[in-house]
Design a protein around this motif. Structure first.
Motif, PDB file in Angstrom:
ATOM      1  N   SER A   3       0.936  -1.080  -0.078  1.00  0.00           N
ATOM      2  CA  SER A   3       0.085  -0.105   0.002  1.00  0.00           C
ATOM      3  C   SER A   3       0.681   1.233  -0.074  1.00  0.00           C
ATOM      4  CB  SER A   3      -0.907  -0.066   1.254  1.00  0.00           C
ATOM      5  OG  SER A   3      -0.027  -0.217   2.510  1.00  0.00           O
ATOM      6  N   THR A   4       0.551   2.275  -0.697  1.00  0.00           N
ATOM      7  CA  THR A   4       1.153   3.476  -0.663  1.00  0.00           C
ATOM      8  C   THR A   4       0.688   4.550   0.201  1.00  0.00           C
ATOM      9  OG1 THR A   4       1.801   3.094  -3.019  1.00  0.00           O
ATOM     10  CG2 THR A   4       2.186   5.265  -2.200  1.00  0.00           C
ATOM     11  N   TRP A   5       1.680   5.036   0.973  1.00  0.00           N
ATOM     12  CA  TRP A   5       1.120   5.916   1.900  1.00  0.00           C
ATOM     13  C   TRP A   5       0.965   7.219   1.433  1.00  0.00           C
ATOM     14  CZ3 TRP A   5       0.422   5.210   7.367  1.00  0.00           C
ATOM     15  CH2 TRP A   5       0.385   3.750   7.765  1.00  0.00           C
ATOM     16  N   ALA A  37       6.761   6.879   1.389  1.00  0.00           N
ATOM     17  CA  ALA A  37       5.453   6.481   0.940  1.00  0.00           C
ATOM     18  C   ALA A  37       5.342   5.481   0.372  1.00  0.00           C
ATOM     19  CB  ALA A  37       5.198   7.926  -0.037  1.00  0.00           C
ATOM     20  N   GLN A  38       6.437   4.633  -0.276  1.00  0.00           N
ATOM     21  CA  GLN A  38       6.584   3.444  -0.713  1.00  0.00           C
ATOM     22  C   GLN A  38       6.554   2.345   0.326  1.00  0.00           C
ATOM     23  OE1 GLN A  38       6.167   3.509  -3.892  1.00  0.00           O
ATOM     24  NE2 GLN A  38       6.249   6.031  -3.968  1.00  0.00           N
TER      25      GLN A  38
END
Length: 90
Positions: A3-5, A37-38
């Protein structure tokens, strides 16, 4: 696929970023977008803060510190403060 933040910045963090030299500010934004983010879990990088800021998390980018609030329910990393180590914790 992890999931990307989402990385968001408070008004305070934005103004602190603007006060840094362009190169450092760019480095911080890139670090947050490309590294943090990754991640599946943004706590895999950085460190938890203790004391009065105990619910916050910090990332080190060069000589700067990026203080964040990790909001698991919204998959959001909110950047609260940005600055040099000697000033950011005050």
């Amino acid at each position: 696929m992890p999931s990307t933040w989402t990385i968001e910045y408070t008004a305070t963090a934005r103004s602190q970023l603007r006060k840094l030299d362009k190169q450092m500010a760019r480095r911080i934004v890139d670090y947050m977008d490309e590294r943090v983010a990754q991640l599946e879990n943004p706590r895999n990088l950085g460190k938890a803060l203790t004391g009065p800021m105990g619910d916050l998390w910090r990332y080190r980018v060069g000589d700067c510190r990026v203080i964040c609030e990790i909001q698991d329910d919204a998959l959001r990393v909110l950047v609260v403060r940005v600055g040099s180590r000697d000033k950011v914790y005050r």
